[in-house]
Design an enzyme around this catalytic site. Structure first.
Site, PDB file in Angstrom:
ATOM      1  N   GLU A 163      60.392  27.522  60.254  1.00  0.00           N
ATOM      2  CA  GLU A 163      60.543  26.469  61.269  1.00  0.00           C
ATOM      3  C   GLU A 163      59.343  25.530  61.413  1.00  0.00           C
ATOM      4  OE1 GLU A 163      61.780  28.310  64.940  1.00  0.00           O
ATOM      5  OE2 GLU A 163      63.766  28.718  64.157  1.00  0.00           O
ATOM      6  N   GLU A 354      68.020  33.461  60.784  1.00  0.00           N
ATOM      7  CA  GLU A 354      67.894  33.954  62.166  1.00  0.00           C
ATOM      8  C   GLU A 354      69.123  33.555  62.958  1.00  0.00           C
ATOM      9  OE1 GLU A 354      64.370  32.795  64.368  1.00  0.00           O
ATOM     10  OE2 GLU A 354      63.066  33.261  62.668  1.00  0.00           O
TER      11      GLU A 354
HETATM   12  C1  FCB Z   1      62.851  31.112  66.501  1.00  0.00           C
HETATM   13  C2  FCB Z   1      61.600  31.721  65.898  1.00  0.00           C
HETATM   14  C3  FCB Z   1      61.481  33.202  66.103  1.00  0.00           C
HETATM   15  C4  FCB Z   1      61.960  33.603  67.473  1.00  0.00           C
HETATM   16  C5  FCB Z   1      63.319  33.053  67.759  1.00  0.00           C
HETATM   17  C6  FCB Z   1      63.905  33.455  69.088  1.00  0.00           C
HETATM   18  O1  FCB Z   1      62.605  29.774  66.798  1.00  0.00           O
HETATM   19  O2  FCB Z   1      61.575  31.482  64.523  1.00  0.00           O
HETATM   20  O3  FCB Z   1      60.156  33.575  65.865  1.00  0.00           O
HETATM   21  O4  FCB Z   1      61.035  33.218  68.419  1.00  0.00           O
HETATM   22  O5  FCB Z   1      63.287  31.658  67.695  1.00  0.00           O
END
Ligand code: FCB
Length: 452
Positions: A163, A354
């Site tokens: 990110e 994620e």
């Molecule tokens: C994302 C991050 C991760 C975590 C999630 C909830 O933005 O990559 O580290 O904080 O959100």
């Protein structure tokens, strides 16, 4: 149809959020260590100094992951743990930690997917200008080499960075994340350009030095727009907005992904940012644009978009939407439209690196953690992802965030995202109902998400 037979089911975490051991065995400081020392930056003054104590419990955590049936675990390596000054001398104990963790994962049947940078940037390099310094490109490439030389006999799956939208945007523009800066937009674009170059050089290093054939991607934010209906005008409006740049901030897909996959910055951004553009040297765009094996993407939610009478995109969510404790909208369709639109544009296999939710989890009177909301949430999202795959998206894998409750950046320990509950006072791990549910999902290759 359903999920392909080689689909990868995993869960993720990140070094600073779980490791602790912040001041041990020669580890250098990261910008997050320094951020946590500042008053009022983190909820209740929490820090990641101990976190889940994973630095001392890696072996037992790997065993738990195996017991929960994970096929893969997405971890990140902490740059200053391995290179305390960010560059130069290697810290053998730091490197040994990852070496042993990889072994432990493999012994438990869990494939390690390694992210080289998930935000814990070396403080020593921050003092030398950090991402504003063009040397950061070579610093990151050298660090990549150290990790790849040591782990690539066993690690095959790599992500360069997590990110960039967040560590540049939240870290350097709004200041909520480390290093807590509030820079002007010229500097934001400069830091971004360096981070993109660093990604490209890192991919080159992985491909040149990996001892086993590498599978390489990255894990940017998925900024997802979902059409209000499947009418073509709404779908077009959502797609257009999802790949547009509308403001001088980092909340877009294309400024970060177009250079990486297509080899150029998007024209609407070039127009909007004309005054603030950094110098782009000959060969930069070619360095950034390295062949990738998958498009990793972190997706938690999306915005509903419809077309107005002229076809222009209007963001229009329902009033009173269901929210997680992060107050993020529950929007399962983001796992349909996100992968679908990204696959259309970038033509790379998609891995959801994620996805998950924070919830009001606590240990119930029976000693268990009943997180039915998370099970419902994940079921809805996975059904949407499966539909995207059935509609032609090459979806290769799914990583739930997170394997265990952890340090949620500026929110500290307030937010619980884990499949496994962590009692931070005792470090006891208690798999939540969702962990057992996910084990069945994995064992059935997704078939059990049919059940209500
Ligand atoms: C994302 C991050 C991760 C975590 C999630 C909830 O933005 O990559 O580290 O904080 O959100």
């Amino acid at each position: 149809m359903g999920f392909p037979s080689d689909f990868v089911w995993g869960a993720a975490a990140a070094s600073y959020q779980i490791e602790g051991g912040a001041y041990e065995d020669g580890k250098g400081l990261s910008v997050w260590d320094m951020m946590c020392r500042q008053p009022d930056k983190i909820w209740e003054g929490n820090t990641g100094a101990v976190a889940c104590d994973h630095y001392h419990r890696g072996r037992e955590d790997a065993r738990l992951m195996g017991e929960l049936g994970l096929q893969a675990y997405r971890l990140s390596t902490c740059w200053p743990r391995v290179l305390p000054e960010g560059t130069g001398a290697v810290n053998p104990k730091g490197l040994a930690f990852y070496d042993e963790l990889v072994d432990a994962l493999l012994e438990n049947g869990v494939q390690p997917w390694v992210t080289l940078f998930h935000w814990d940037y070396p403080y020593a390099l921050f003092c030398r200008g950090g991402w504003l310094n063009r040397d950061s490109v070579d610093w990151f490439a050298d660090y990549t080499g150290v990790i790849v030389d040591r782990l690539s006999d066993r690690v095959t799956h790599w992500m360069t960075q997590n990110e960039p939208q967040c560590y540049i945007g939240l870290g350097h523009q709004t200041g909520e994340h480390a290093p807590g800066l509030r820079l002007g937009f010229e500097e934001i674009l400069l830091a971004t350009h360096h981070s993109l170059l660093a990604h490209g050089k890192s991919v080159q290093v992985i491909r040149a030095r990996a001892k086993t054939p590498p599978v390489v991607g990255a894990a940017p934010v998925g900024v997802v727009k979902m059409p209000a209906t499947t009418l073509p005008e709404d779908v077009d409006a959502a797609r257009t907005l999802m790949f547009s740049i509308t403001g001088k901030d980092c909340w877009n897909n294309t400024w970060f992904a177009d250079p990486v996959v297509l080899g150029n910055y998007p024209q609407d951004g070039l127009d909007l940012f004309a005054e603030e553009m950094p110098e782009i040297r000959d060969g930069d765009m070619a360095t950034i644009c390295q062949p990738l094996d998958f498009y990793g993407v972190n997706i938690y939610n999306g915005q509903v978009v419809r077309a107005d009478q002229d076809g222009a995109a209007v963001v229009q969510g329902p009033d009173g939407p269901p929210l997680t404790t992060m107050t993020w909208r529950v929007s399962p369709e983001s796992l349909y439209w996100g992968p679908r639109f990204l696959y259309e544009r970038y033509k790379l296999p998609v891995v959801v690196t994620e996805n998950g939710m924070a919830n009001t989890d606590w240990v119930h009177l029976d000693g268990k953690v009943h997180d039915s909301q998370r099970i419902d949430f994940l079921t809805r999202y996975l059904r949407a992802y499966r539909r995207a795959i059935e509609d032609g998206v090459e979806g290769k894998g799914y990583f739930q965030w997170s394997i265990m409750d952890n340090f949620e950046w500026a929110h500290g320990y307030k937010q619980r995202f884990g499949l496994v509950y962590v009692d931070f006072a005792t470090q006891q791990r208690i798999p939540k109902d969702s962990a057992y549910w996910y084990r069945e999902v994995i064992a059935s290759n997704g078939a059990t998400i049919e059940q209500p």
